[in-house]
Design a protein around this motif. Structure first.
Motif, short mmCIF file in Angstrom:
data_model
loop_
_atom_site.label_atom_id
_atom_site.label_comp_id
_atom_site.label_asym_id
_atom_site.label_seq_id
_atom_site.Cartn_x
_atom_site.Cartn_y
_atom_site.Cartn_z
N HIS A 122 0.84 -1.22 0.00
CA HIS A 122 0.00 0.00 0.00
C HIS A 122 0.86 1.25 0.00
O HIS A 122 0.38 2.33 -0.30
N SER A 123 2.12 1.10 0.37
CA SER A 123 2.98 2.29 0.47
C SER A 123 3.74 2.57 -0.83
O SER A 123 4.39 3.60 -0.97
N TRP A 124 3.65 1.68 -1.78
CA TRP A 124 4.48 1.82 -2.99
C TRP A 124 4.02 3.00 -3.86
O TRP A 124 2.83 3.16 -4.14
N GLN A 125 5.00 3.76 -4.31
CA GLN A 125 4.70 4.89 -5.20
C GLN A 125 4.93 4.48 -6.66
O GLN A 125 5.68 3.53 -6.93
N TYR A 126 4.30 5.20 -7.55
CA TYR A 126 4.41 4.90 -8.99
C TYR A 126 4.66 6.17 -9.77
O TYR A 126 4.08 7.22 -9.46
N GLY A 127 5.53 6.07 -10.76
CA GLY A 127 5.80 7.21 -11.62
C GLY A 127 4.97 7.12 -12.89
O GLY A 127 4.55 6.03 -13.30
N VAL A 128 4.71 8.26 -13.49
CA VAL A 128 3.95 8.32 -14.75
C VAL A 128 4.87 8.96 -15.79
O VAL A 128 5.11 10.17 -15.76
N LEU A 129 5.37 8.14 -16.68
CA LEU A 129 6.29 8.64 -17.72
C LEU A 129 5.46 9.07 -18.93
O LEU A 129 4.74 8.25 -19.53
N LEU A 130 5.57 10.34 -19.30
CA LEU A 130 4.78 10.81 -20.44
C LEU A 130 5.43 10.39 -21.75
O LEU A 130 6.65 10.26 -21.85
N ASN A 131 4.59 10.18 -22.74
CA ASN A 131 5.07 9.77 -24.06
C ASN A 131 5.08 10.98 -24.99
O ASN A 131 4.02 11.48 -25.39
N ARG A 132 6.25 11.44 -25.36
CA ARG A 132 6.35 12.67 -26.16
C ARG A 132 5.75 12.50 -27.56
O ARG A 132 5.52 13.48 -28.26
N PHE A 133 5.53 11.25 -27.98
CA PHE A 133 4.99 11.02 -29.33
C PHE A 133 3.47 11.11 -29.36
O PHE A 133 2.84 10.91 -30.39
N SER A 134 2.87 11.32 -28.20
CA SER A 134 1.41 11.41 -28.13
C SER A 134 1.06 12.74 -27.46
O SER A 134 1.84 13.23 -26.64
N ALA A 135 -0.10 13.30 -27.78
CA ALA A 135 -0.50 14.55 -27.13
C ALA A 135 -0.76 14.27 -25.65
O ALA A 135 -1.53 13.36 -25.32
N VAL A 136 -0.12 15.03 -24.76
CA VAL A 136 -0.21 14.70 -23.34
C VAL A 136 -0.76 15.83 -22.47
O VAL A 136 -0.81 15.72 -21.26
N THR A 137 -1.20 16.92 -23.12
CA THR A 137 -1.60 18.09 -22.34
C THR A 137 -2.70 17.77 -21.33
O THR A 137 -2.62 18.16 -20.17
N ASP A 138 -3.73 17.04 -21.76
CA ASP A 138 -4.84 16.75 -20.84
C ASP A 138 -4.36 15.90 -19.67
O ASP A 138 -4.73 16.14 -18.51
N ILE A 139 -3.50 14.94 -19.94
CA ILE A 139 -2.99 14.08 -18.87
C ILE A 139 -2.15 14.90 -17.90
O ILE A 139 -2.24 14.74 -16.68
N THR A 140 -1.37 15.80 -18.43
CA THR A 140 -0.54 16.66 -17.57
C THR A 140 -1.43 17.44 -16.60
O THR A 140 -1.15 17.52 -15.41
N GLN A 141 -2.52 17.97 -17.13
CA GLN A 141 -3.41 18.77 -16.29
C GLN A 141 -4.05 17.91 -15.20
O GLN A 141 -4.14 18.30 -14.04
#
Ligand SMILES: C[S@@+](CC[C@H](N)C(=O)[O-])C[C@H]1O[C@@H](n2cnc3c(N)ncnc32)[C@H](O)[C@@H]1O
Length: 465
Positions: A100-119
């Motif tokens: 339950h304590s484990w953290q996760y990173g979210v690596l964005l994919n520069r080849f796809s539009a990511v603006t909405d995910i960033t927000q």
């Protein structure tokens, strides 16, 4: 272990159309031993309410029934790691046993539009991990320059804007075609940039389902697995080999950092190779097909067949993946893994030697594992250095451990390894520790409460010219 043989046209096919017909395909027990998902996810489902029409965009979590830890593995780790890590083991153990304590990173994919995910990420309290390879301690020549800890941190902080505009400069030691390649307007992709979002709490952003005709926008991973890629310092136009590639997380990260002339992703296990191909297909555009190649060789023979070819080689070696092994399906499986564990350092050393043959003079190899085990980390590097006079280790402490100590916990070097010429030094990067020979064999990320990233060991070795 058998060595796969491929004809040239099979080997050089692009990953989308490649067909593999190995003459001999007998996976060794060690493949099975290592055929686990690195940094395996917990049995948790997260839902992004925004995608389900909810107004607040909240990420929620539902825990599934959990598998308990495997006692024989835990006993073995207790014995070994309390000796190797001292007090750090108690806290690492607590993290590894509390999924339950484990953290996760979210690596964005520069080849796809990511603006909405960033927000959405930002509205949920995620922030970017500053991961610019060319910081003020730029290692364009592979040597650390002297910049104070605060100066470095300040400069890294200024890079933490999600869409920073900076881009990697070509390595001064690289071939001349790099300059031409960089100005090639036909590629038309956003500038390379490794953008990973992390959260201070153990929230896991939901994995993205397959979207027909569309690339995925992000990849969920343990943020420590980006450090070997950062250490590799890939530049546009370079030839890169990812010797042990499946399921492809680091290959994907390489493609975020730069547009190599070619990225060879090698994976001998057929099942995992399929997984790798799926990852590539989900994240990398068709227009880069010719630059990303999947091969299926035994990595130990790669160096022989492709000697002196690559600018950069990543050996993310098969290892006793601590997170995954602790949650072995059964005691029997755990015991079997432990029984075969002593064979891993031999395989790892062979892979590292092969990588050092495959890299060109002046090029670099990064060796990494996701275990805390000293015999698979420092000892492997030390063994290989002892019989490769042309290999020179590079100290990653100032370049990576010091500036990223706010996010990751790095272990002091293991006693007895890499300290021969070193007297006292500050073991913790938080203290602004001075770069010293004790870290020449590599640096180790140890999971700790609130910074649960790792385990991850990384070492960078340059082949002398
Ligand atoms: C730690 S995993 C790699 C993870 C991958 N780099 C990533 O980031 O997604 C190690 C991989 O090495 C592969 N492997 C095992 N034996 C190998 C060998 N002799 N040569 C090359 N790869 C091997 C395993 O099948 C496994 O997929």
């Amino acid at each position: 272990m058998s060595i796969f043989m491929f004809s040239a046209h099979q080997f050089y096919s692009t990953w989308r159309i490649i067909t593999f017909k190995p003459q001999k395909l007998t996976p060794s027990p060690l493949w099975r031993l290592c055929s686990c998902n690195c940094h395996a996810r917990p049995d948790v489902d997260l839902q992004l309410n925004e995608q389900k029409g909810a107004a607040n965009n909240e990420v929620t979590k539902t825990w599934k029934k959990e598998r308990s830890s495997c006692q024989p593995v835990l006993d073995h780790f207790d014995q070994q790691y309390s000796q190797e890590l001292g007090d750090l083991w108690a806290s690492a153990r607590a993290v590894l046993l509390d999924r339950h304590s484990w953290q996760y990173g979210v690596l964005l994919n520069r080849f796809s539009a990511v603006t909405d995910i960033t927000q959405i990420l930002q509205s949920q309290g995620f922030s970017t991990l500053p991961m610019q390879a060319d910081g003020p301690t730029s290692l364009s020549n592979g040597r650390t320059t002297t910049v104070s800890h605060s100066e470095h941190q300040e400069a890294l902080d200024s890079l933490s804007c999600p869409f920073n505009d900076s881009h990697l400069q070509p390595d001064s030691t690289s071939h001349t075609h790099v300059q031409d390649f960089q100005s090639d307007p036909s590629l038309g992709f956003p500038r390379p940039s490794l953008q990973c979002f992390i959260h201070p709490y153990p929230l896991r952003f939901p994995s993205q389902a397959h979207r027909p005709g569309q690339l995925k926008q992000y990849y969920i991973l343990n943020a420590a697995s980006l450090l070997p890629v950062l250490a590799l310092q890939v530049r546009d136009g370079e030839k890169v080999l990812d010797l042990c590639s499946a399921p492809g997380g680091k290959a994907l990260a390489v493609m975020q950092c730069a547009t190599p002339e070619i990225l060879y992703c090698n994976e001998p296990d057929p099942h995992r190779r399929n997984w790798l191909a799926k990852t590539l297909e989900s994240y990398i555009p068709h227009s880069l097909n010719s630059r990303v190649v999947v091969s299926a060789l035994d990595g130990r023979s790669f160096g022989q067949s492709e000697a002196g070819t690559y600018d950069k080689v990543l050996v993310d070696a098969p290892c006793s993946n601590d997170r995954s092994w602790l949650y072995s399906c059964s005691s029997q499986q755990g015991e079997q893994r432990l029984k075969e564990r002593p064979r891993l350092p031999g395989l790892q050393a062979q892979l590292l030697r092969s990588a050092l043959s495959a890299v060109r003079p002046g090029g670099v190899v990064v060796y990494s594992t996701c275990t805390l085990s000293s015999s698979e980390n420092y000892a492997v590097v030390e063994t290989v250095l002892n019989d490769c006079p042309e290999a020179e280790p590079e100290d990653l402490w100032e370049e990576i451990a010091v500036p990223l100590s706010r996010y990751f916990t790095f272990s002091p070097a293991h006693p007895g390894h890499g300290q021969a010429h070193h007297k006292a030094s500050s073991p913790q990067p938080q203290n602004g520790g001075v770069s010293c020979s004790r870290h020449r064999l590599g640096i180790l990320v140890v999971p700790q409460v609130g910074k649960t990233w790792g385990p991850m060991f990384l070492s960078r070795i340059r082949r002398r010219k």
